[in-house]
Enzyme design. Sequence first.
Site, PDB file in Angstrom:
ATOM      1  N   GLY A 182      -4.716  29.551  48.217  1.00 17.43           N
ATOM      2  CA  GLY A 182      -3.587  29.051  47.421  1.00 17.43           C
ATOM      3  C   GLY A 182      -3.658  27.563  47.156  1.00 17.43           C
ATOM      4  O   GLY A 182      -2.683  26.967  46.672  1.00 17.43           O
ATOM      5  N   GLY A 195       0.797  -1.214   0.000  1.00 20.92           N
ATOM      6  CA  GLY A 195       0.000   0.000   0.000  1.00 20.92           C
ATOM      7  C   GLY A 195       0.827   1.260   0.000  1.00 20.92           C
ATOM      8  O   GLY A 195       0.419   2.285  -0.555  1.00 20.92           O
ATOM      9  N   HIS A 219      -1.343  20.702  49.632  1.00 22.78           N
ATOM     10  CA  HIS A 219      -0.248  19.735  49.809  1.00 22.78           C
ATOM     11  C   HIS A 219      -0.779  18.306  49.871  1.00 22.78           C
ATOM     12  O   HIS A 219      -0.410  17.523  50.751  1.00 22.78           O
ATOM     13  CB  HIS A 219       0.568  20.071  51.049  1.00 22.78           C
ATOM     14  CG  HIS A 219       1.316  21.364  50.938  1.00 22.78           C
ATOM     15  ND1 HIS A 219       2.217  21.622  49.935  1.00 22.78           N
ATOM     16  CD2 HIS A 219       1.274  22.493  51.702  1.00 22.78           C
ATOM     17  CE1 HIS A 219       2.708  22.841  50.077  1.00 22.78           C
ATOM     18  NE2 HIS A 219       2.151  23.396  51.138  1.00 22.78           N
ATOM     19  N   LYS A 231      20.420  -0.077  14.480  1.00 19.33           N
ATOM     20  CA  LYS A 231      21.722  -0.632  14.860  1.00 19.33           C
ATOM     21  C   LYS A 231      22.826  -0.084  13.960  1.00 19.33           C
ATOM     22  O   LYS A 231      23.921   0.246  14.431  1.00 19.33           O
ATOM     23  CB  LYS A 231      21.688  -2.159  14.772  1.00 19.33           C
ATOM     24  CG  LYS A 231      23.037  -2.813  15.077  1.00 19.33           C
ATOM     25  CD  LYS A 231      22.947  -4.323  15.099  1.00 19.33           C
ATOM     26  CE  LYS A 231      24.317  -4.939  15.424  1.00 19.33           C
ATOM     27  NZ  LYS A 231      24.257  -6.403  15.582  1.00 19.33           N
TER      28      LYS A 231
END
Length: 615
Positions: free
Chosen positions: A396, A123, A367, A226
């Site tokens: 925050g 293809g 946290h 390779k």
Amino acid sequence: MFGAAASSSTTAATTAANAAHAANTLNTARCAFQRNTFISPSPSSSYHSIVCGRFRFLSLRSSNAVSTKAMADSQTLAVPKHDPQSSAPGNKQALISLSDKKDLAFLGNGLQELGYTIVSTGGTASALENSGVSVTKVEQLTCFPEMLDGRVKTLHPNIHGGILARRDQKHHMEALNEHGIGTFDVVVVNLYPFYDKVTSTGGIEFDDGIENIDIGGPAMIRAAAKNHKDVLVVVDSQDYPALLEYLKGSQVDQQFRRKLAWKAFEHVASYDSAVSEWLWKQTVGDKFPPNLTVPLSLKSSLRYGENPHQKAAFYIDKSLSEVNAGGIATAIQHHGKEMSYNNYLDADAAWNCVSEFRNPTCVVVKHTNPCGVASRDDILEAYRLAVKADPVSAFGGIVAFNIEVDEALAKEIREFRSPTDGETRMFYEIVVAPKYTEKGLEILRGKSKTLRILEAKKNEKGKLSLRQVGGGWLAQDSDDLTPQDIQFNIVSEKKPQDSELRDAEFAWLCVKHVKSNAIVVAKDNRMLGMGSGQPNRLESLRIALRKAGDEVKGAALASDAFFPFAWKDAVEEACESGIGVIAEPGGSIRDGDAVDCCNKYGVSLVFTNVRHFRH
């Protein structure tokens, strides 16, 4: 200037086309010669092998083969002796075989303009020809047609010899010359879409999965990688422009070649990892195989890690099990600054927590610990109550919702003032939700240029949880249990009221997302206070009670693990504070003391028999 360039390009293309035509003519001749001169030896005959490239053929040593050999010799003289194609000045070969044909015409025309003879398969060859690119088909080099439904196309010495031969090794080049094999300078290959097939909706039959495992492609890629000193290997269409630019230059850049070789081996390794994962599940199905490969794909380089002196990056897990499985890694970012290392950790914690609640819920995380959680039919009220649980920590932090953020909620997020002073507008790093209305997004974008707005899909259950330790990884099932999955066993004399039991279930669902040692105090589907990460449970209890304040009376308390002591310890202090019901796993040798203590103070005690450590 432009006319000269066009003329040069036309000349190069003409040269390539002529070279391809000559190669096709020669290959057709040698293949025809091979078919006409091969003979089938009798079992008793001795013979040596044929090498198509140099027009050798079976030489029978039996007396009845003399006339055939003479005929063959005469035919050999009629075919011009040739050297390998690559030895001709300026004749360069590129091998192209692609499943994903994106930008193929761009690549093919670019190589042809640079004077390359293009060798291709099936293809890919048809697509190139349709784009006006001259192509030599692989079978013209191998003198052998495709066979076994396409399983065997390129697995042939005439292909792999041309890829693997080292140009600086004289005996390699002599071997190619001896056998009439030309070298390849460029190899462009990508693989059967195995990953897409086995993860498609509805799945795939086992036999279809097997047929989508590429064999020839990886072999060519590995061979070219390779031998990257002599062969440029490309597996990604995004590298086509860089390849063509490199080929236009005259300098040899080994770093460029090595990078392409690395990418090629990584491509094959990721492919093999998907095949291995799929086949393991088809064979055994155990979640913990003896060997485990996790394919990771770089999503972004981060500004830094947990701290500015640490470099960091974010990778997406490309395991088959993670396809369409949700989570913060695949979230869409609609607005704001780029995500940081800590942002990902906090957003993940917030999203995992809020996704477990059935009712409309808001979770605020700082946290990685949920410092505020509330569920209400009115999501605006849930948001206010979640912030109120610990407004100092919420500032925050990350705010997450398990329902759509619409215009009204977006306005509340934008305008809400801190409960501590009633004036300071709340600031958040991230808002995460399953979806947003158009107006909701518009309003949130106006809150801050830096506010990160994430749209995420709920995590699927049953995932494998991995965590790194020095020199190894820990693997476990994800902690997916919810209150609906367990029994709350009443062990005290006082039975909790239905409302108290619901509070205990809510607190228990919250505490599983808090770092150990963890205590959560909750009432009326909202967190009042939590204590996290303390080396002893008593200290976590005291922190939670202090945050809950006067609202602790009649509230529920949940502990992520059992209480090792009761009298003059955490259980008694909880009872004395006015807690109405305690939910804990049980399992301590002093469980009896906890029961007796609760009975003394008239507090309900339920055991869940499920621990929720989180480190």
